[in-house]
Design a protein around this motif. Sequence first.
Motif, PDB file in Angstrom:
ATOM      1  N   ARG A 105       0.840  -1.207   0.000  1.00 41.33           N
ATOM      2  CA  ARG A 105       0.000   0.000   0.000  1.00 41.33           C
ATOM      3  C   ARG A 105       0.875   1.257   0.000  1.00 41.33           C
ATOM      4  O   ARG A 105       0.589   2.237  -0.696  1.00 41.33           O
ATOM      5  CB  ARG A 105      -0.927   0.005   1.220  1.00 41.33           C
ATOM      6  N   ARG A 106       1.950   1.220   0.794  1.00 39.09           N
ATOM      7  CA  ARG A 106       2.833   2.377   0.865  1.00 39.09           C
ATOM      8  C   ARG A 106       3.497   2.643  -0.493  1.00 39.09           C
ATOM      9  O   ARG A 106       3.624   3.797  -0.921  1.00 39.09           O
ATOM     10  CB  ARG A 106       3.883   2.128   1.945  1.00 39.09           C
ATOM     11  N   LEU A 107       3.924   1.573  -1.167  1.00 47.83           N
ATOM     12  CA  LEU A 107       4.528   1.735  -2.481  1.00 47.83           C
ATOM     13  C   LEU A 107       3.521   2.282  -3.485  1.00 47.83           C
ATOM     14  O   LEU A 107       3.846   3.160  -4.293  1.00 47.83           O
ATOM     15  CB  LEU A 107       5.064   0.395  -2.981  1.00 47.83           C
ATOM     16  N   ALA A 108       2.295   1.743  -3.448  1.00 48.62           N
ATOM     17  CA  ALA A 108       1.271   2.214  -4.389  1.00 48.62           C
ATOM     18  C   ALA A 108       1.010   3.698  -4.200  1.00 48.62           C
ATOM     19  O   ALA A 108       0.910   4.453  -5.185  1.00 48.62           O
ATOM     20  CB  ALA A 108      -0.025   1.413  -4.205  1.00 48.62           C
ATOM     21  N   ARG A 109       0.915   4.137  -2.949  1.00 46.29           N
ATOM     22  CA  ARG A 109       0.709   5.569  -2.697  1.00 46.29           C
ATOM     23  C   ARG A 109       1.902   6.393  -3.190  1.00 46.29           C
ATOM     24  O   ARG A 109       1.737   7.472  -3.765  1.00 46.29           O
ATOM     25  CB  ARG A 109       0.491   5.818  -1.203  1.00 46.29           C
ATOM     26  N   ARG A 110       3.104   5.860  -2.989  1.00 45.85           N
ATOM     27  CA  ARG A 110       4.297   6.598  -3.420  1.00 45.85           C
ATOM     28  C   ARG A 110       4.372   6.663  -4.938  1.00 45.85           C
ATOM     29  O   ARG A 110       4.755   7.705  -5.498  1.00 45.85           O
ATOM     30  CB  ARG A 110       5.559   5.927  -2.853  1.00 45.85           C
ATOM     31  N   TYR A 111       4.041   5.562  -5.596  1.00 48.65           N
ATOM     32  CA  TYR A 111       4.030   5.574  -7.056  1.00 48.65           C
ATOM     33  C   TYR A 111       3.095   6.664  -7.581  1.00 48.65           C
ATOM     34  O   TYR A 111       3.394   7.339  -8.563  1.00 48.65           O
ATOM     35  CB  TYR A 111       3.575   4.224  -7.609  1.00 48.65           C
ATOM     36  N   LEU A 112       1.927   6.808  -6.937  1.00 50.21           N
ATOM     37  CA  LEU A 112       0.968   7.806  -7.384  1.00 50.21           C
ATOM     38  C   LEU A 112       1.435   9.223  -7.085  1.00 50.21           C
ATOM     39  O   LEU A 112       1.111  10.162  -7.825  1.00 50.21           O
ATOM     40  CB  LEU A 112      -0.394   7.559  -6.723  1.00 50.21           C
ATOM     41  N   ASP A 113       2.196   9.390  -6.003  1.00 53.32           N
ATOM     42  CA  ASP A 113       2.653  10.727  -5.614  1.00 53.32           C
ATOM     43  C   ASP A 113       3.841  11.207  -6.435  1.00 53.32           C
ATOM     44  O   ASP A 113       4.015  12.409  -6.636  1.00 53.32           O
ATOM     45  CB  ASP A 113       3.039  10.751  -4.125  1.00 53.32           C
TER      46      ASP A 113
END
Length: 608
Positions: A105-113
């Motif tokens: 989840r943390r990676l997915a949020r970072r990818y989007l940011d």
Amino acid sequence: MSGTFLDGVRTLARGIREEPRPFRIAIVGSVVFGAGNALSGFLVGRVTTDVVVPAVNGTGEVTARDAWLAGATLMSVTLALVGGVLLRRIFGGAFTFALQARYRRRLARRYLDLPLAWHHAHPAGRLLATASSDVEATWQATMVLPFALGTAVLIVFAGVAMVLADPVLAAVGLVVVPALLGANIVYQRRMSPLVVAVQRLRGEVSATAHESFEGALVVKTLGLADEEVDRFRADAQRLRDANVAAGRTRGAFEPIIEALPSLGTLLVLVVGSVRVASGHTGVGDLVQIAYLLSLLAFPVRSFGWLLADLPRTVAGDARLQDVLRESATTPWGERPLPDGGALGVTTSNLSYRHPAPAADPLADPGTEHPPPPPVLTDVTLDVAAGTTVAVVGGTGAGKSTLAGLLVRLVDPSTGRVLLDGVDVRELAEGQVAGAASLVPQSTFVFDDSVRGNVALGLEVSDEEVWQALRLAQADGFVAALPGGLDELVGERGSTLSGGQRQRLALARALVRRPRLLVLDDATSALDPAVERAVLDGLERTGLGTTVVVVAYRPATIALADEVVHLDHGRVVDRGPAAEVAARDEGYRELVTAYARAAADRAAEEGAA
């Protein structure tokens, strides 16, 4: 080895801090398992001394009550062991999977940011591998960590019990512990570089596979399937060789690690038999020590598993942290866009250079790529609000890059982009997205309904969706679909033609009533009549939209108020189409290329 070991320990400690509850419960179960095993060994020794030996030798009175009591005690300890194993396995697994889910989840949020420019420098396949295999590798060691800690408790309790029973036999038996630790340290030192190589090659295989899947249409149409198979085979072969090398090392060390406790037990039995025969120790003490050593045979292997997994933990975490610690951001200001209709667009000395491909954190040093040449150089434009401007240029001229800069998909290397006189970097977050829409040349349609593809998260009524479809000249074919707005269009719009997908993407942009509409060759699959109807419809509705269209066809260019000719990233001419055609030979060559090619073919056919 020490660096890898300490890095791995720090990573595991971070995981414990982030998911403490399941870890604590797993440790409770593991401690119960370790202490229970040590207690069972002690009880076996006592039962042997107090019940079995007197019963066999007839040297004492052993009642049925004594036998039942001994059995019940051992059964109680066994049940406690079962409970400990259940707690350790269930909550140890929960600990591991909670960490994996947290970091995905943390990676997915970072990818989007992270900004789009950052994504341009990182292969999508490697990012997918980071979110899957690297996350799994980072936290795989946590699955065995509670077992290893419980084994440490078992060694301590068992060591105390053995020393109390017979210090000499305890010293003989426990000599295997430093031998095991030494073997595990050498094992981990040999495995560390091999595991890092495997993890790096997994990312390369994933990147190659992702490219092949994404380019399936190109591969099929050009008949390059065999070449792609060969390319994937070469990467897969390197991964196979790395896995085989790691497997050979594992196969060489694991039998040794597994055999050492058994050798210790055999040595204890040999020395213990001599000591029993000489009267220096009792049969019960020998049985207790041998039994405890046999109990250590399997759990002690957990140290080997843990140490073998630590290099994977370090390698996987290096990739995770390379993303999570990335400082690239899209800075936003606080200014709003001025209210009103169409947006005026200005670019001032605009230059852009694509970022160099990012180095893999697991790759050897010195593999960085030099930055590519600039795509745009000193582009200065002034697009009046409400006008339609056609951007024309050859392949590689920088048209798509300019389109992305206008809607702030990326920020320029130098220069500025202004909307109604405000630098886009000073605007508050959401201002550009709420006022400008880009329809890219590569149309993407989601595996969703027509309504879902047009609205795409926007709260709009069906009437507004139909209005956007009418503007995009898509209402006719949508009305003919069996499900209308509810019709599912398949993965990537597989049930639609290329022109239908483009019109759906246009409707997606138009339903947002943009004040700036950028069409990056987004009408190439439409016939000229439909294209004219789309642009004329925008003007008739009075939405107040500035249109910047990347164009090739004369029919498209003729709809524009002004033409901008880009060549090798520079503006070489601009003005009304007729004036630019009169004075710019390069522009004339571009816009008449199709017509000249058709005339040449007709001439050849006539001569034949």
